[in-house]
Design a protein around this motif. Sequence first.
Motif, PDB file in Angstrom:
ATOM      1  N   THR A  93       0.837  -1.206   0.000  1.00 49.40           N
ATOM      2  CA  THR A  93       0.000   0.000   0.000  1.00 49.40           C
ATOM      3  C   THR A  93       0.869   1.252   0.000  1.00 49.40           C
ATOM      4  O   THR A  93       0.608   2.205  -0.736  1.00 49.40           O
ATOM      5  N   VAL A  96       2.280   1.807  -3.456  1.00 55.43           N
ATOM      6  CA  VAL A  96       1.264   2.348  -4.363  1.00 55.43           C
ATOM      7  C   VAL A  96       1.075   3.835  -4.081  1.00 55.43           C
ATOM      8  O   VAL A  96       1.048   4.657  -5.003  1.00 55.43           O
ATOM      9  N   GLU A 100       1.663   6.992  -6.590  1.00 55.96           N
ATOM     10  CA  GLU A 100       0.585   7.939  -6.883  1.00 55.96           C
ATOM     11  C   GLU A 100       1.020   9.372  -6.587  1.00 55.96           C
ATOM     12  O   GLU A 100       0.731  10.294  -7.367  1.00 55.96           O
ATOM     13  N   LEU A 113      -2.273  -0.133 -13.436  1.00 57.03           N
ATOM     14  CA  LEU A 113      -1.435  -1.272 -13.079  1.00 57.03           C
ATOM     15  C   LEU A 113      -2.136  -2.545 -13.524  1.00 57.03           C
ATOM     16  O   LEU A 113      -3.355  -2.576 -13.665  1.00 57.03           O
ATOM     17  N   VAL A 115      -2.955  -6.659 -13.018  1.00 60.10           N
ATOM     18  CA  VAL A 115      -3.031  -7.704 -11.996  1.00 60.10           C
ATOM     19  C   VAL A 115      -3.392  -8.999 -12.704  1.00 60.10           C
ATOM     20  O   VAL A 115      -4.282  -9.028 -13.558  1.00 60.10           O
ATOM     21  N   ALA A 122      -3.971  -9.554  -4.570  1.00 59.21           N
ATOM     22  CA  ALA A 122      -3.544  -8.245  -5.081  1.00 59.21           C
ATOM     23  C   ALA A 122      -4.731  -7.487  -5.665  1.00 59.21           C
ATOM     24  O   ALA A 122      -4.853  -6.270  -5.466  1.00 59.21           O
ATOM     25  N   TYR A 126      -5.847  -3.638  -4.722  1.00 58.26           N
ATOM     26  CA  TYR A 126      -5.973  -2.553  -5.695  1.00 58.26           C
ATOM     27  C   TYR A 126      -7.394  -1.995  -5.726  1.00 58.26           C
ATOM     28  O   TYR A 126      -7.582  -0.780  -5.829  1.00 58.26           O
ATOM     29  N   TYR A 131      -8.593   1.340  -7.547  1.00 58.99           N
ATOM     30  CA  TYR A 131      -8.311   0.948  -8.930  1.00 58.99           C
ATOM     31  C   TYR A 131      -9.489   0.160  -9.491  1.00 58.99           C
ATOM     32  O   TYR A 131     -10.031  -0.712  -8.814  1.00 58.99           O
ATOM     33  N   LYS A 162      -6.797   4.156 -11.953  1.00 61.91           N
ATOM     34  CA  LYS A 162      -7.306   5.005 -10.879  1.00 61.91           C
ATOM     35  C   LYS A 162      -7.186   6.467 -11.289  1.00 61.91           C
ATOM     36  O   LYS A 162      -6.143   6.897 -11.779  1.00 61.91           O
TER      37      LYS A 162
END
Length: 174
Positions: A93, A96, A100, A113, A115, A122, A126, A131, A162
């Motif tokens: 986290t 991420v 950002e 991203l 996945v 995961a 997200y 996301y 996002k």
Amino acid sequence: MRIDICRAEDIAVLERFMPSHSVDGSHGARFARQEAGDSSYLIPWLDGLPVGHAEVRWTGCEAPEVRAARPGCPELNGLFVWPASLRSRGIGTALVRAAEERAVARGTGLMGLGVGDDNPQAARLYARLGYRPAVSYVDRWAYLDVDGERRECADPCVFLVKDLSSSSLDVKPA
């Protein structure tokens, strides 16, 4: 824990603690992209040791499906926490969030991203971070096996996006 941009002297430490067998995702390759201005390679440090990494590819995802659907969207790539015993403790986290923040500072309004379809843990992280699915694609990558032979892989994935407006950055981890 602190998160720093990778430095040249970090590469040997990263290889010692988190050896990479990826052809284009190696620590050296990620650092080279950063030095070329194409990415930012983020390293979390805990008690003086690297405990993961993430690369923000300012040039976007290489998959043609993603480039067509989301041209110009930066990609958070290679998000990894190591050792596994440190997962689910907020390091991912934090990576991420750091990515950002860098994107917002660069004036970027989106972050994406990928996945893997086989990684529901995961995907839940997200989704919790804001996301949302944008496009399905196949992630193609290669690695060197124990004999040094190149192996090609293709994984079904979903590219998530996002909006980095100030309201979406206020989402707090559970």
